[in-house]
Motif scaffolding. Structure first.
Motif, PDB file in Angstrom:
ATOM      1  N   TYR A 140       0.831  -1.208   0.000  1.00 63.20           N
ATOM      2  CA  TYR A 140       0.000   0.000   0.000  1.00 63.20           C
ATOM      3  C   TYR A 140       0.865   1.257   0.000  1.00 63.20           C
ATOM      4  O   TYR A 140       0.640   2.193  -0.780  1.00 63.20           O
ATOM      5  CB  TYR A 140      -0.906  -0.013   1.229  1.00 63.20           C
ATOM      6  CG  TYR A 140      -1.820   1.182   1.343  1.00 63.20           C
ATOM      7  CD1 TYR A 140      -3.055   1.198   0.693  1.00 63.20           C
ATOM      8  CD2 TYR A 140      -1.461   2.292   2.106  1.00 63.20           C
ATOM      9  CE1 TYR A 140      -3.900   2.298   0.801  1.00 63.20           C
ATOM     10  CE2 TYR A 140      -2.301   3.393   2.216  1.00 63.20           C
ATOM     11  CZ  TYR A 140      -3.522   3.395   1.555  1.00 63.20           C
ATOM     12  OH  TYR A 140      -4.360   4.473   1.656  1.00 63.20           O
ATOM     13  N   LYS A 185       2.577   2.742  -3.147  1.00 69.30           N
ATOM     14  CA  LYS A 185       1.749   3.403  -4.163  1.00 69.30           C
ATOM     15  C   LYS A 185       1.741   4.920  -3.965  1.00 69.30           C
ATOM     16  O   LYS A 185       1.719   5.405  -2.833  1.00 69.30           O
ATOM     17  CB  LYS A 185       0.315   2.858  -4.109  1.00 69.30           C
ATOM     18  CG  LYS A 185       0.218   1.385  -4.506  1.00 69.30           C
ATOM     19  CD  LYS A 185      -1.195   0.872  -4.357  1.00 69.30           C
ATOM     20  CE  LYS A 185      -1.336  -0.511  -4.970  1.00 69.30           C
ATOM     21  NZ  LYS A 185      -0.487  -1.526  -4.318  1.00 69.30           N
ATOM     22  N   GLU A 186       1.757   5.635  -5.067  1.00 71.00           N
ATOM     23  CA  GLU A 186       1.574   7.084  -5.001  1.00 71.00           C
ATOM     24  C   GLU A 186       0.248   7.376  -4.300  1.00 71.00           C
ATOM     25  O   GLU A 186      -0.752   6.673  -4.506  1.00 71.00           O
ATOM     26  CB  GLU A 186       1.563   7.677  -6.408  1.00 71.00           C
ATOM     27  CG  GLU A 186       2.896   7.583  -7.138  1.00 71.00           C
ATOM     28  CD  GLU A 186       3.882   8.643  -6.690  1.00 71.00           C
ATOM     29  OE1 GLU A 186       3.491   9.538  -5.910  1.00 71.00           O
ATOM     30  OE2 GLU A 186       5.058   8.563  -7.107  1.00 71.00           O
ATOM     31  N   SER A 187       0.210   8.421  -3.491  1.00 66.25           N
ATOM     32  CA  SER A 187      -0.980   8.696  -2.680  1.00 66.25           C
ATOM     33  C   SER A 187      -2.236   8.887  -3.523  1.00 66.25           C
ATOM     34  O   SER A 187      -3.339   8.564  -3.090  1.00 66.25           O
ATOM     35  CB  SER A 187      -0.738   9.919  -1.802  1.00 66.25           C
ATOM     36  OG  SER A 187      -0.417  11.042  -2.597  1.00 66.25           O
ATOM     37  N   ILE A 188      -2.073   9.371  -4.751  1.00 62.31           N
ATOM     38  CA  ILE A 188      -3.245   9.597  -5.596  1.00 62.31           C
ATOM     39  C   ILE A 188      -3.936   8.288  -5.978  1.00 62.31           C
ATOM     40  O   ILE A 188      -5.130   8.258  -6.299  1.00 62.31           O
ATOM     41  CB  ILE A 188      -2.852  10.406  -6.859  1.00 62.31           C
ATOM     42  CG1 ILE A 188      -4.102  10.971  -7.530  1.00 62.31           C
ATOM     43  CG2 ILE A 188      -2.029   9.557  -7.825  1.00 62.31           C
ATOM     44  CD1 ILE A 188      -3.782  11.956  -8.646  1.00 62.31           C
ATOM     45  N   HIS A 189      -3.192   7.194  -5.940  1.00 64.22           N
ATOM     46  CA  HIS A 189      -3.760   5.893  -6.315  1.00 64.22           C
ATOM     47  C   HIS A 189      -4.292   5.104  -5.114  1.00 64.22           C
ATOM     48  O   HIS A 189      -4.917   4.067  -5.290  1.00 64.22           O
ATOM     49  CB  HIS A 189      -2.710   5.047  -7.024  1.00 64.22           C
ATOM     50  CG  HIS A 189      -2.171   5.663  -8.279  1.00 64.22           C
ATOM     51  ND1 HIS A 189      -2.992   6.080  -9.316  1.00 64.22           N
ATOM     52  CD2 HIS A 189      -0.894   5.947  -8.661  1.00 64.22           C
ATOM     53  CE1 HIS A 189      -2.232   6.590 -10.286  1.00 64.22           C
ATOM     54  NE2 HIS A 189      -0.966   6.527  -9.914  1.00 64.22           N
ATOM     55  N   ARG A 190      -4.061   5.588  -3.911  1.00 67.13           N
ATOM     56  CA  ARG A 190      -4.406   4.797  -2.726  1.00 67.13           C
ATOM     57  C   ARG A 190      -5.910   4.657  -2.530  1.00 67.13           C
ATOM     58  O   ARG A 190      -6.364   3.711  -1.897  1.00 67.13           O
ATOM     59  CB  ARG A 190      -3.755   5.429  -1.484  1.00 67.13           C
ATOM     60  CG  ARG A 190      -2.248   5.224  -1.467  1.00 67.13           C
ATOM     61  CD  ARG A 190      -1.552   5.924  -0.327  1.00 67.13           C
ATOM     62  NE  ARG A 190      -0.114   5.670  -0.395  1.00 67.13           N
ATOM     63  CZ  ARG A 190       0.791   6.288   0.350  1.00 67.13           C
ATOM     64  NH1 ARG A 190       0.408   7.233   1.219  1.00 67.13           N
ATOM     65  NH2 ARG A 190       2.068   5.998   0.217  1.00 67.13           N
ATOM     66  N   LYS A 191      -6.679   5.579  -3.102  1.00 67.59           N
ATOM     67  CA  LYS A 191      -8.131   5.488  -2.929  1.00 67.59           C
ATOM     68  C   LYS A 191      -8.702   4.216  -3.549  1.00 67.59           C
ATOM     69  O   LYS A 191      -9.794   3.784  -3.193  1.00 67.59           O
ATOM     70  CB  LYS A 191      -8.824   6.724  -3.512  1.00 67.59           C
ATOM     71  CG  LYS A 191      -8.624   6.928  -4.999  1.00 67.59           C
ATOM     72  CD  LYS A 191      -9.270   8.249  -5.425  1.00 67.59           C
ATOM     73  CE  LYS A 191      -9.012   8.543  -6.892  1.00 67.59           C
ATOM     74  NZ  LYS A 191      -9.613   9.851  -7.280  1.00 67.59           N
ATOM     75  N   TYR A 192      -7.943   3.630  -4.480  1.00 70.90           N
ATOM     76  CA  TYR A 192      -8.410   2.387  -5.098  1.00 70.90           C
ATOM     77  C   TYR A 192      -7.993   1.143  -4.306  1.00 70.90           C
ATOM     78  O   TYR A 192      -8.316   0.029  -4.695  1.00 70.90           O
ATOM     79  CB  TYR A 192      -7.852   2.277  -6.525  1.00 70.90           C
ATOM     80  CG  TYR A 192      -8.190   3.464  -7.405  1.00 70.90           C
ATOM     81  CD1 TYR A 192      -9.512   3.724  -7.775  1.00 70.90           C
ATOM     82  CD2 TYR A 192      -7.191   4.330  -7.844  1.00 70.90           C
ATOM     83  CE1 TYR A 192      -9.823   4.819  -8.567  1.00 70.90           C
ATOM     84  CE2 TYR A 192      -7.496   5.424  -8.642  1.00 70.90           C
ATOM     85  CZ  TYR A 192      -8.813   5.670  -9.003  1.00 70.90           C
ATOM     86  OH  TYR A 192      -9.132   6.751  -9.782  1.00 70.90           O
ATOM     87  N   HIS A 193      -7.266   1.373  -3.229  1.00 71.60           N
ATOM     88  CA  HIS A 193      -6.694   0.237  -2.489  1.00 71.60           C
ATOM     89  C   HIS A 193      -6.991   0.331  -0.993  1.00 71.60           C
ATOM     90  O   HIS A 193      -6.232  -0.158  -0.172  1.00 71.60           O
ATOM     91  CB  HIS A 193      -5.180   0.175  -2.721  1.00 71.60           C
ATOM     92  CG  HIS A 193      -4.815  -0.026  -4.161  1.00 71.60           C
ATOM     93  ND1 HIS A 193      -4.784  -1.270  -4.744  1.00 71.60           N
ATOM     94  CD2 HIS A 193      -4.490   0.885  -5.132  1.00 71.60           C
ATOM     95  CE1 HIS A 193      -4.438  -1.131  -6.024  1.00 71.60           C
ATOM     96  NE2 HIS A 193      -4.266   0.158  -6.284  1.00 71.60           N
ATOM     97  N   SER A 245      -8.735   8.437   1.403  1.00 76.29           N
ATOM     98  CA  SER A 245      -7.667   7.587   1.956  1.00 76.29           C
ATOM     99  C   SER A 245      -7.410   7.904   3.429  1.00 76.29           C
ATOM    100  O   SER A 245      -6.272   8.116   3.866  1.00 76.29           O
ATOM    101  CB  SER A 245      -6.377   7.735   1.148  1.00 76.29           C
ATOM    102  OG  SER A 245      -6.578   7.327  -0.187  1.00 76.29           O
ATOM    103  N   THR A 256      -2.842  10.696   2.497  1.00 71.11           N
ATOM    104  CA  THR A 256      -2.581  11.595   1.359  1.00 71.11           C
ATOM    105  C   THR A 256      -1.926  12.866   1.887  1.00 71.11           C
ATOM    106  O   THR A 256      -2.048  13.192   3.081  1.00 71.11           O
ATOM    107  CB  THR A 256      -3.875  11.983   0.613  1.00 71.11           C
ATOM    108  OG1 THR A 256      -4.643  12.873   1.437  1.00 71.11           O
ATOM    109  CG2 THR A 256      -4.676  10.751   0.243  1.00 71.11           C
TER     110      THR A 256
END
Length: 635
Positions: A402, A405-413, A545, A567
């Motif tokens: 987790y 991952k770049e913080s912008i992509h964390r909402k998907y995880h 996130s 984030t």
């Protein structure tokens, strides 16, 4: 030189226990023991070699000649050879030369029960003793207060060779030097325990100690057994527990070690499907042989009794309990029920844990077990393996993935970071960020963090803070606390020079403060293995996130609220639901300027409102710092 004289430390009952696999103190009988017989000082030697037709002690005292001092085999079919050799004194080097009944094989072996060994690459055993006047009575009497499962348990994992080196002399610290430097550092950092990667004698440095040839001897690389006792004692004087990595899973095939000891598969299983480890090219102990079980359980007891250690972290448990571990079809044979569990290894681990907990108060065993095997940390009387704790490998894997991952992509995880709470209380879990995660091209922990420089350090601080507020005990490998930039290299010292830089110093300060927070806030440890100690506030805010939860102890007044912002977005007037009314204050914030954060804080007491939020009747507003974990306590 005097010849071997008949002598024995064994009673008939000892032999009965040994054959039954129930002798848990073999180190008091087998090996080399300094004794006085008929007024003459010397050494009694005893070795298990049932396939031998002749066993001789060779050493400094007979010019390594096997025609001088041949041991006598016992009459009771135990396979033990023994005898007293006068005038062989402490410090003498020796080995056993064994002529086997098997095809005329001759082996030259170090003593499996040697208390001290030559420093590798030399391989002889050394006659030694355990004479030491311990001065840690106060710790031993009270350690249960520090070591129970409802106490803070924060472990600093150390590889003694590489923690710190004397650069000018190009050498590691000695045990006595560590007793000054390492003890002082662990205490300064507020860790409750230290864990040593294997210190039992090992021939090959790149194995990091996990390929052991001298199970009863602390490695002579750093000093004598008494020097190691002194190091443990100094930790105890500073109220720090000592855990040893212990490896009952496999051993190397080095010529002087346990493999093919008496010309036969003595310690290893004779069937290669159970006796050979394909990953590590090593031998696997024969858990079906009673005498081998006695050897291993005696070894566990030995370190707890003779060296006053407070716990054993058992390596590679999964490789022991599964017959098909790292094997292809046809390379393993199912058990009697047609299943994959290795029943003898399972029963061995249960018996080992029963022996440890039955003989010592205030100790813990910890399993490094990477599968979903049920009941690893459940009592044996409930069908479990009987360990005190188990490493939470799933949490480690998911968390590291987790945070990469770049913080912008964390909402998907969001589910990746919350999933651990689905099973967090199925075992007594320890959260590890261990040596295995910073080698072999995986990068250092800091090296995995995304973003610009500020974000990388903020991410690392956030990950550690999330770890320390998540249920379970904690383990952090050396170097993680200073944001080591490079992968760990066992040949080099940690990069202590990094502490000249504010960002690295900030991470070290954060870890120091996290340990203090964990030790002083009861709700973070009292129910760390129980669902009663944890309550979600909100885990569904994937778009932002953000996670929030409550940690609970025995007393409701100790409850704390934790909010994690994954984030770099600062959030004003962020509202959190809580389970009761009152005032709260910020007691921890990973974004403080002293950690090189941005310094977003909640400086005043915060009062709850009767506004329903997050499914709770009360709520309060905070300013949520970017890439941070914040903890609030009720006043």
């Amino acid at each position: 030189m005097h010849q071997v004289q008949p002598y024995s430390l064994f009673t008939d009952y000892d032999i009965h226990l040994f054959k039954a696999g129930k002798h848990y103190k073999l180190f008091e009988k087998l090996g080399a023991h300094l004794v006085t017989v008929d007024g003459v000082e010397g050494t009694y030697f005893a070795v298990w070699a049932p396939s031998a037709k002749e066993v001789a002690v060779i050493g400094d005292f007979n010019y390594w000649n096997d025609g001088e001092h041949q041991l006598n085999v016992r009459w009771d079919s135990s396979g033990i050879w023994e005898g007293f050799i006068p005038h062989v004194t402490k410090g003498v080097r020796y080995k056993y030369k064994i002529h086997s009944h098997h095809d005329g094989v001759v082996t030259e072996k170090a003593d499996p029960f040697a208390l001290f060994c030559e420093t590798p690459p030399n391989t002889a055993s050394i006659v030694w003793d355990h004479n030491y006047k311990w001065k840690d009575d106060e710790w031993m009497q009270k350690r249960k207060e520090f070591n129970d499962l409802d106490k803070p348990y924060s472990v600093y994992e150390v590889h003694l060779s590489s923690w710190k080196k004397k650069v000018a002399e190009n050498r590691s610290l000695t045990y006595k030097e560590m007793a000054k430097d390492l003890v002082k550092y662990v205490k300064m950092m507020n860790f409750t325990h230290v864990e040593f990667m294997p210190i039992m004698e090992y021939p090959y440095d790149p194995s990091w100690g996990y390929q052991i040839t001298g199970y009863f001897a602390p490695t002579s690389r750093f000093g004598s057994p008494q020097d190691f006792m002194y190091l443990i004692e100094e930790f105890h004087k500073n109220d720090i527990g000592v855990i040893l990595d212990w490896v009952p899973s496999h051993f190397p095939a080095d010529g002087h070690g346990l493999a093919n000891f008496d010309g036969s598969a003595l310690y290893e299983h004779p069937d290669w499907r159970k006796g050979y480890h394909p990953d590590w090219k090593s031998c696997i102990f024969n858990y079906e042989r009673n005498e081998v079980r006695s050897f291993l359980i005696s070894n566990a007891i030995y370190w707890l009794q003779q060296f006053h250690v407070d716990g054993l972290r058992v390596d590679a448990v999964a490789s022991m309990i599964y017959l098909d571990y790292s094997r292809e079809e046809g390379e393993w044979e199912p058990n009697m029920f047609g299943e994959r569990e290795y029943l003898a290894a399972v029963s061995f681990l249960k018996e080992m844990n029963e022996a440890v907990y039955g003989n010592f108060e205030g100790v813990q065993t910890i399993a490094e077990e990477s599968t979903a095997f049920s009941g690893v940390s459940s009592p044996t009387y409930l069908g479990g393996l009987g360990f005190g704790m188990k490493w939470m490998m799933g949490w480690m894997h998911d968390t590291l993935q987790y945070f990469k991952k770049e913080s912008i992509h964390r909402k998907y995880h969001q589910n990746d970071i919350t999933f651990s709470l689905n099973y967090a209380f199925s075992e007594n879990f320890m959260l590890p960020l261990s040596h295995d995660e910073v080698v072999h091209g995986k990068s250092s922990l800091f090296g995995r963090m995304p973003g610009d420089e500020w974000q990388r350090f903020a991410n690392l601080r956030t990950m550690y803070s999330y770890m320390f507020t998540h249920p379970g005990t904690k383990l952090l490998f050396q170097g993680a606390e200073i944001a080591q930039s490079e992968e760990w290299n066992f040949q080099h010292s940690l990069d202590w020079h990094l502490l000249k830089y504010d960002y690295h110093k900030g991470v070290q300060t954060l870890v120091k403060d996290l340990n203090k927070l964990y030790k002083t806030v009861p709700s973070l440890y009292e129910k760390q293995f129980s669902h009663e100690g944890f309550e979600w506030i909100n885990f569904t805010d994937g778009n932002s996130s953000i996670l929030s939860y409550i940690r609970k102890g025995y007393d409701e007044k100790d409850d704390v609220v934790v909010v994690c912002n994954f984030t770099p977005v600062k959030r004003e007037n962020f509202r959190l639901g809580v389970h009761k009314s009152g005032k709260l204050k910020e007691i921890f914030n990973s974004d403080l300027k002293k950690y090189k954060g941005s310094g977003v804080r909640n400086t005043r007491a915060l009062k709850t409102d009767e506004i329903s939020w997050d499914g709770k009747e009360q709520s309060f507003e905070i300013t949520l710092a970017p890439l941070s974990v914040m903890v609030f306590a009720f006043l």
